[in-house]
Enzyme design. Structure first.
Site, PDB file in Angstrom:
ATOM      1  N   CYS A  79       0.832  -1.207   0.000  1.00 54.36           N
ATOM      2  CA  CYS A  79       0.000   0.000   0.000  1.00 54.36           C
ATOM      3  C   CYS A  79       0.868   1.260   0.000  1.00 54.36           C
ATOM      4  CB  CYS A  79      -0.996  -0.068   1.158  1.00 54.36           C
ATOM      5  SG  CYS A  79      -2.440   0.945   0.827  1.00 54.36           S
ATOM      6  N   HIS A 171      -3.228  -4.792   1.611  1.00 57.42           N
ATOM      7  CA  HIS A 171      -2.556  -5.235   2.835  1.00 57.42           C
ATOM      8  C   HIS A 171      -2.734  -6.745   2.963  1.00 57.42           C
ATOM      9  CE1 HIS A 171      -1.985  -1.290   4.933  1.00 57.42           C
ATOM     10  NE2 HIS A 171      -2.894  -0.942   4.043  1.00 57.42           N
ATOM     11  N   GLU A 173      -1.255  -8.319   5.511  1.00 56.17           N
ATOM     12  CA  GLU A 173      -0.771  -8.629   6.867  1.00 56.17           C
ATOM     13  C   GLU A 173      -1.840  -8.485   7.937  1.00 56.17           C
ATOM     14  OE1 GLU A 173      -0.255  -5.977   5.203  1.00 56.17           O
ATOM     15  OE2 GLU A 173      -0.478  -4.243   6.508  1.00 56.17           O
TER      16      GLU A 173
HETATM   17  N1  GLN Z   1      -3.660   6.337   1.149  1.00 53.34           N
HETATM   18  C1  GLN Z   1      -2.354   6.061   1.714  1.00 53.34           C
HETATM   19  C2  GLN Z   1      -1.266   6.847   0.985  1.00 53.34           C
HETATM   20  O1  GLN Z   1      -1.510   7.456  -0.008  1.00 53.34           O
HETATM   21  C3  GLN Z   1      -2.048   4.583   1.650  1.00 53.34           C
HETATM   22  C4  GLN Z   1      -2.985   3.818   2.539  1.00 53.34           C
HETATM   23  C5  GLN Z   1      -2.426   2.573   3.114  1.00 53.34           C
HETATM   24  O2  GLN Z   1      -1.216   2.365   3.180  1.00 53.34           O
HETATM   25  N2  GLN Z   1      -3.309   1.749   3.592  1.00 53.34           N
HETATM   26  O3  GLN Z   1      -0.168   6.843   1.428  1.00 53.34           O
END
Ligand code: GLN
Length: 195
Positions: A79, A171, A173
């Site tokens: 992410c 994610h 995890e």
């Molecule tokens: N929206 C977050 C970003 O732009 C990422 C979200 C996440 O890691 N769950 O950094």
């Protein structure tokens, strides 16, 4: 026991550490270049990529991570971690590591579906599909020629690999899944870098 670093400046560090423990690896929280030097692979966790990128610069970690990664260190970005790895980031004040040859659009999974769980079929892991969470996730909008797409969701790439670097828009995890981390550990074992 593989010593795997988790970038511990911001984000969901504990969840990754738990999965690594469950798999018999040793999680190491990385906040300094000296701590980075002692690990064989690195996880860039989810969180807020603008904050993470600021803290990376402040900690003097941007260049050391780039150098290690370019020398072959396995990296798993999830992410926000995917955003930090990407060469190109749209929608955000994020200075990334500019390693993985993809473009990502931050927070692109849309308002109504900002967070949701899904089953994602990951070819190298085999059945059953991986149960994962998308949390204000980025969309991968361009994939370079050296980048392999390992999973798609609704027609879009969500898990990619470029050599020893693995990155997911979701994610893995927080849904009791250990298989993607196990795959990452096998990449770390196969790479001689840092040992
Ligand atoms: N929206 C977050 C970003 O732009 C990422 C979200 C996440 O890691 N769950 O950094």
């Amino acid at each position: 026991m593989a010593r795997i670093g988790i970038l511990a400046l911001q984000g969901d560090v504990a969840e990754h550490a738990e999965v690594l423990h469950a798999l018999g690896a040793e999680p190491v929280e990385v906040r300094t270049p000296a701590e980075l030097a002692g690990v064989e692979g690195l996880i860039l966790p989810g969180g807020e990529s603008p904050a993470q990128s600021r803290l990376l610069q402040r900690a003097g970690l941007l260049e050391p991570i780039r150098r290690r990664a370019l020398a072959g260190m396995p990296v798993l970005g999830t992410c926000a971690g995917l955003i930090l790895l990407a060469r190109e980031v749209t929608e955000g004040p994020v200075e990334s590591l500019e390693l993985l040859d993809v473009a990502v659009a931050r927070n692109a999974y849309g308002r109504q579906r900002e967070s949701f769980e899904a089953d994602v079929w990951v070819e190298p892991l085999g059945p059953p599909p991986l149960r994962v969470a998308f949390i204000r996730a980025p969309i991968i909008t361009r994939v370079g020629p050296g980048v392999e797409v390992l999973a798609t969701f609704e027609g879009l790439p969500v898990l990619v690999r470029q050599g020893p670097w693995l990155a997911a828009s979701f994610h893995p995890e927080i849904t009791q899944e250990v298989r993607l981390h196990r795959f990452f550990l096998s990449l770390a074992e196969a790479s001689g870098e840092g040992l």
